[in-house]
Design a protein around this motif. Structure first.
Motif, PDB file in Angstrom:
ATOM      1  N   LEU A  89      34.323 -42.498  -8.256  1.00  0.00           N
ATOM      2  CA  LEU A  89      33.767 -41.639  -9.298  1.00  0.00           C
ATOM      3  C   LEU A  89      33.468 -42.457 -10.546  1.00  0.00           C
ATOM      4  O   LEU A  89      34.207 -43.373 -10.899  1.00  0.00           O
ATOM      5  CB  LEU A  89      34.744 -40.512  -9.633  1.00  0.00           C
ATOM      6  CG  LEU A  89      35.060 -39.524  -8.508  1.00  0.00           C
ATOM      7  CD1 LEU A  89      36.116 -38.532  -8.959  1.00  0.00           C
ATOM      8  CD2 LEU A  89      33.799 -38.796  -8.049  1.00  0.00           C
ATOM      9  N   ARG A  90      32.377 -42.122 -11.240  1.00  0.00           N
ATOM     10  CA  ARG A  90      31.985 -42.828 -12.453  1.00  0.00           C
ATOM     11  C   ARG A  90      32.899 -42.419 -13.617  1.00  0.00           C
ATOM     12  O   ARG A  90      33.552 -41.373 -13.590  1.00  0.00           O
ATOM     13  CB  ARG A  90      30.525 -42.522 -12.798  1.00  0.00           C
ATOM     14  CG  ARG A  90      29.547 -42.836 -11.670  1.00  0.00           C
ATOM     15  CD  ARG A  90      29.302 -44.317 -11.528  1.00  0.00           C
ATOM     16  NE  ARG A  90      28.335 -44.604 -10.465  1.00  0.00           N
ATOM     17  CZ  ARG A  90      27.019 -44.658 -10.654  1.00  0.00           C
ATOM     18  NH1 ARG A  90      26.519 -44.432 -11.858  1.00  0.00           N
ATOM     19  NH2 ARG A  90      26.213 -44.942  -9.639  1.00  0.00           N
ATOM     20  N   MET A  91      32.886 -43.237 -14.668  1.00  0.00           N
ATOM     21  CA  MET A  91      33.744 -42.997 -15.816  1.00  0.00           C
ATOM     22  C   MET A  91      33.488 -41.646 -16.486  1.00  0.00           C
ATOM     23  O   MET A  91      34.442 -40.982 -16.898  1.00  0.00           O
ATOM     24  CB  MET A  91      33.577 -44.128 -16.826  1.00  0.00           C
ATOM     25  CG  MET A  91      34.251 -45.423 -16.400  1.00  0.00           C
ATOM     26  SD  MET A  91      36.026 -45.202 -16.066  1.00  0.00           S
ATOM     27  CE  MET A  91      36.598 -44.649 -17.674  1.00  0.00           C
ATOM     28  N   ARG A 106      23.859 -33.165 -18.390  1.00  0.00           N
ATOM     29  CA  ARG A 106      22.713 -34.020 -18.717  1.00  0.00           C
ATOM     30  C   ARG A 106      22.897 -35.422 -18.156  1.00  0.00           C
ATOM     31  O   ARG A 106      21.949 -36.036 -17.644  1.00  0.00           O
ATOM     32  CB  ARG A 106      22.517 -34.067 -20.233  1.00  0.00           C
ATOM     33  CG  ARG A 106      22.013 -32.766 -20.838  1.00  0.00           C
ATOM     34  CD  ARG A 106      21.543 -32.982 -22.270  1.00  0.00           C
ATOM     35  NE  ARG A 106      22.624 -33.431 -23.132  1.00  0.00           N
ATOM     36  CZ  ARG A 106      23.399 -32.608 -23.848  1.00  0.00           C
ATOM     37  NH1 ARG A 106      23.192 -31.282 -23.773  1.00  0.00           N
ATOM     38  NH2 ARG A 106      24.336 -33.087 -24.638  1.00  0.00           N
ATOM     39  N   TRP A 107      24.127 -35.950 -18.226  1.00  0.00           N
ATOM     40  CA  TRP A 107      24.379 -37.288 -17.646  1.00  0.00           C
ATOM     41  C   TRP A 107      24.137 -37.282 -16.146  1.00  0.00           C
ATOM     42  O   TRP A 107      23.512 -38.191 -15.613  1.00  0.00           O
ATOM     43  CB  TRP A 107      25.816 -37.713 -17.940  1.00  0.00           C
ATOM     44  CG  TRP A 107      26.220 -38.920 -17.139  1.00  0.00           C
ATOM     45  CD1 TRP A 107      25.974 -40.226 -17.450  1.00  0.00           C
ATOM     46  CD2 TRP A 107      26.902 -38.933 -15.885  1.00  0.00           C
ATOM     47  NE1 TRP A 107      26.471 -41.045 -16.468  1.00  0.00           N
ATOM     48  CE2 TRP A 107      27.045 -40.287 -15.495  1.00  0.00           C
ATOM     49  CE3 TRP A 107      27.413 -37.927 -15.055  1.00  0.00           C
ATOM     50  CZ2 TRP A 107      27.672 -40.655 -14.308  1.00  0.00           C
ATOM     51  CZ3 TRP A 107      28.038 -38.293 -13.878  1.00  0.00           C
ATOM     52  CH2 TRP A 107      28.161 -39.639 -13.514  1.00  0.00           C
ATOM     53  N   TYR A 108      24.623 -36.260 -15.490  1.00  0.00           N
ATOM     54  CA  TYR A 108      24.452 -36.192 -14.040  1.00  0.00           C
ATOM     55  C   TYR A 108      22.974 -36.079 -13.676  1.00  0.00           C
ATOM     56  O   TYR A 108      22.492 -36.713 -12.738  1.00  0.00           O
ATOM     57  CB  TYR A 108      25.218 -34.995 -13.474  1.00  0.00           C
ATOM     58  CG  TYR A 108      25.073 -34.838 -11.979  1.00  0.00           C
ATOM     59  CD1 TYR A 108      25.829 -35.622 -11.110  1.00  0.00           C
ATOM     60  CD2 TYR A 108      24.179 -33.911 -11.438  1.00  0.00           C
ATOM     61  CE1 TYR A 108      25.694 -35.483  -9.742  1.00  0.00           C
ATOM     62  CE2 TYR A 108      24.044 -33.772 -10.078  1.00  0.00           C
ATOM     63  CZ  TYR A 108      24.808 -34.561  -9.230  1.00  0.00           C
ATOM     64  OH  TYR A 108      24.674 -34.427  -7.872  1.00  0.00           O
ATOM     65  N   GLY A 109      22.222 -35.282 -14.443  1.00  0.00           N
ATOM     66  CA  GLY A 109      20.797 -35.137 -14.182  1.00  0.00           C
ATOM     67  C   GLY A 109      20.047 -36.442 -14.362  1.00  0.00           C
ATOM     68  O   GLY A 109      19.189 -36.798 -13.546  1.00  0.00           O
ATOM     69  N   ARG A 110      20.355 -37.170 -15.443  1.00  0.00           N
ATOM     70  CA  ARG A 110      19.698 -38.453 -15.673  1.00  0.00           C
ATOM     71  C   ARG A 110      20.052 -39.460 -14.581  1.00  0.00           C
ATOM     72  O   ARG A 110      19.196 -40.216 -14.121  1.00  0.00           O
ATOM     73  CB  ARG A 110      20.089 -39.013 -17.042  1.00  0.00           C
ATOM     74  CG  ARG A 110      19.559 -38.237 -18.228  1.00  0.00           C
ATOM     75  CD  ARG A 110      19.709 -39.053 -19.499  1.00  0.00           C
ATOM     76  NE  ARG A 110      21.089 -39.502 -19.688  1.00  0.00           N
ATOM     77  CZ  ARG A 110      22.006 -38.838 -20.396  1.00  0.00           C
ATOM     78  NH1 ARG A 110      21.667 -37.668 -20.945  1.00  0.00           N
ATOM     79  NH2 ARG A 110      23.213 -39.311 -20.538  1.00  0.00           N
ATOM     80  N   THR A 111      21.306 -39.475 -14.171  1.00  0.00           N
ATOM     81  CA  THR A 111      21.750 -40.454 -13.175  1.00  0.00           C
ATOM     82  C   THR A 111      21.110 -40.202 -11.824  1.00  0.00           C
ATOM     83  O   THR A 111      20.643 -41.131 -11.148  1.00  0.00           O
ATOM     84  CB  THR A 111      23.278 -40.423 -13.038  1.00  0.00           C
ATOM     85  OG1 THR A 111      23.882 -40.613 -14.327  1.00  0.00           O
ATOM     86  CG2 THR A 111      23.765 -41.514 -12.102  1.00  0.00           C
ATOM     87  N   THR A 112      21.065 -38.949 -11.404  1.00  0.00           N
ATOM     88  CA  THR A 112      20.440 -38.636 -10.119  1.00  0.00           C
ATOM     89  C   THR A 112      18.930 -38.833 -10.178  1.00  0.00           C
ATOM     90  O   THR A 112      18.317 -39.245  -9.192  1.00  0.00           O
ATOM     91  CB  THR A 112      20.766 -37.188  -9.716  1.00  0.00           C
ATOM     92  OG1 THR A 112      20.404 -36.298 -10.787  1.00  0.00           O
ATOM     93  CG2 THR A 112      22.241 -37.028  -9.408  1.00  0.00           C
ATOM     94  N   ALA A 113      18.311 -38.552 -11.325  1.00  0.00           N
ATOM     95  CA  ALA A 113      16.867 -38.744 -11.448  1.00  0.00           C
ATOM     96  C   ALA A 113      16.490 -40.218 -11.395  1.00  0.00           C
ATOM     97  O   ALA A 113      15.399 -40.581 -10.931  1.00  0.00           O
ATOM     98  CB  ALA A 113      16.363 -38.122 -12.755  1.00  0.00           C
ATOM     99  N   ARG A 136      28.954 -41.108  -6.081  1.00  0.00           N
ATOM    100  CA  ARG A 136      29.931 -40.305  -5.351  1.00  0.00           C
ATOM    101  C   ARG A 136      29.824 -38.830  -5.712  1.00  0.00           C
ATOM    102  O   ARG A 136      30.054 -37.956  -4.880  1.00  0.00           O
ATOM    103  CB  ARG A 136      31.336 -40.825  -5.670  1.00  0.00           C
ATOM    104  CG  ARG A 136      32.455 -40.109  -4.965  1.00  0.00           C
ATOM    105  CD  ARG A 136      32.404 -40.305  -3.457  1.00  0.00           C
ATOM    106  NE  ARG A 136      33.555 -39.718  -2.823  1.00  0.00           N
ATOM    107  CZ  ARG A 136      33.690 -39.604  -1.497  1.00  0.00           C
ATOM    108  NH1 ARG A 136      32.738 -40.083  -0.699  1.00  0.00           N
ATOM    109  NH2 ARG A 136      34.757 -39.052  -0.976  1.00  0.00           N
ATOM    110  N   GLU A 137      29.488 -38.570  -6.961  1.00  0.00           N
ATOM    111  CA  GLU A 137      29.398 -37.172  -7.410  1.00  0.00           C
ATOM    112  C   GLU A 137      28.303 -36.397  -6.697  1.00  0.00           C
ATOM    113  O   GLU A 137      28.334 -35.158  -6.680  1.00  0.00           O
ATOM    114  CB  GLU A 137      29.128 -37.136  -8.916  1.00  0.00           C
ATOM    115  CG  GLU A 137      30.304 -37.548  -9.774  1.00  0.00           C
ATOM    116  CD  GLU A 137      30.426 -39.060  -9.913  1.00  0.00           C
ATOM    117  OE1 GLU A 137      31.191 -39.507 -10.766  1.00  0.00           O
ATOM    118  OE2 GLU A 137      29.738 -39.802  -9.168  1.00  0.00           O
TER     119      GLU A 137
END
Length: 276
Positions: free
Chosen positions: A176-178, A240-247, A254-255
Motif C-alpha cells: 500500500l502507498r503512503m 483525488r489522489w487515488y483518481g490522479r494515480t489511477t489516471a 495495490r489499492e
C-alpha cells in the motif's frame, strides 16, 4: 475493534485480579479457559439454532435475541470461572458464525444465516451511540475541569504516534502507498475501546485510576472532534489522489486490486430498488 484490541482489553481486565497467580494464571484463565468456553458455547449454540430452524421451533423474529443469548452465556460462563468474558464472547462469535455457515438446515426461507446477527449488530450500534452520549454528558465534564497541557499533549500523541505507528508497521509489506497507510492510520482502529479499557481498569481500583480516566476522556473527546472535522476533507483529498494515480497508469497500485466479495447481506435492499 481489532482482535488485538479485544485481547488487550481482556488481559488488562484480569491482570490485577490475578497478579498473585503470575503470568501462567493470567494466560490459563484469560486465554485458554475463556477461549475454550467461547468456542464450545458458540459452536453448540450455532448447531442448536440450526437444529431448531430445521424443525421449525424458532421464528425469524427471535433469532436475533438468540444471538445475544449466546454472547451473554459465553461472557458469564467465563466470568464465573474467573476468566475473561470479553475473550469468551469474542471467540463465541467466531464459532457461532462458523456453525451457522457450515451446518445447513435444509430449509429455504428469506432469512438465511447471514441475516441472523442483524438484530444484535443493530442493538450494539445503538448501545455504542448511547455510551458515547453518556460519556459526553457525565464523564467528559469532570475531566475538563482538570484539563492541562499534559493531558492534551498525551491525547495528541495517542491519536498520532501511538496509534498510527503500529498501523503503519502492521501494513508493512502489503504494497500500500503512503497516502493509504496514513489514511488508514488516522481513521483506522477507533471506537469504544478506550472507554471500555478505562472501565475495566477502574473496576480493579488500581492506583492512578482517576488520572487514567481523565486521560481517556480527553483522548476520546479529541478523537471525536478531530476525526469528525477532518473526515470529509481528508476523504476528498484521498479520493483525488487515488483518481490522479489511477489516471496516470497506476502500475502495481495495490489499492486498485478488486476487493473479494463476502457473503451477501441484504438488509434494506438496493437504494434504486428498495423491494429487492
Amino acid at each position: 475493534m481489532s482482535s488485538g484490541a479485544w485481547i488487550g482489553l481482556a488481559v488488562a481486565g484480569v491482570t490485577a485480579a490475578y497478579a498473585l497467580g503470575g503470568v501462567a494464571g493470567v494466560f490459563w484463565r484469560a486465554l485458554l479457559l475463556s477461549g475454550t468456553l467461547g468456542l464450545l458455547i458458540g459452536q453448540g449454540g450455532g448447531r442448536l439454532l440450526q437444529a431448531a430452524r430445521r424443525r421449525g421451533w424458532v421464528t425469524k423474529e427471535w433469532r436475533g435475541v438468540y444471538v445475544l443469548a449466546v454472547a451473554v452465556v459465553s461472557y458469564e460462563a467465563a466470568v464465573v470461572t474467573d476468566g475473561s468474558g470479553f475473550i469468551a464472547a469474542w471467540v463465541a462469535g467466531f464459532s457461532f458464525g462458523y456453525a451457522l455457515r457450515h451446518f445447513r438446515t435444509g430449509v429455504e426461507d428469506d432469512d438465511g444465516p447471514e441475516r441472523t446477527p442483524d438484530f444484535a449488530e443493530d442493538l450494539g450500534g445503538l448501545l455504542a451511540s448511547v455510551s458515547l452520549m453518556v460519556f459526553g454528558a457525565l464523564l467528559l465534564g469532570p475531566a475538563l475541569q482538570h484539563l492541562n497541557w499534559h493531558l492534551v499533549g498525551y491525547a495528541v500523541l495517542s491519536l498520532t504516534v501511538v496509534r498510527m505507528l503500529p498501523v503503519a508497521l502492521s501494513l508493512a509489506g502489503t504494497g500500500l502507498r503512503m497516502p493509504t497507510v496514513g489514511y488508514i492510520g488516522w481513521f483506522g482502529p477507533r471506537g469504544l475501546a478506550s472507554i471500555v479499557l478505562a472501565l475495566l481498569v477502574a473496576e480493579e481500583h488500581i492506583p492512578g485510576v482517576e488520572l487514567l480516566g481523565r486521560v481517556v476522556a480527553v483522548t476520546v473527546a479529541l478523537s471525536v472532534l478531530l476525526h469528525g472535522v477532518s473526515a470529509v476533507a481528508l476523504a476528498e483529498r484521498y479520493g483525488r489522489w487515488y483518481g490522479r494515480t489511477t489516471a496516470a497508469g497506476g502500475r502495481g497500485l495495490r489499492e486498485a486490486a478488486p476487493v473479494p466479495e463476502g457473503p451477501a447481506r441484504h438488509r434494506l435492499g438496493r437504494l434504486d430498488h428498495p423491494e429487492a
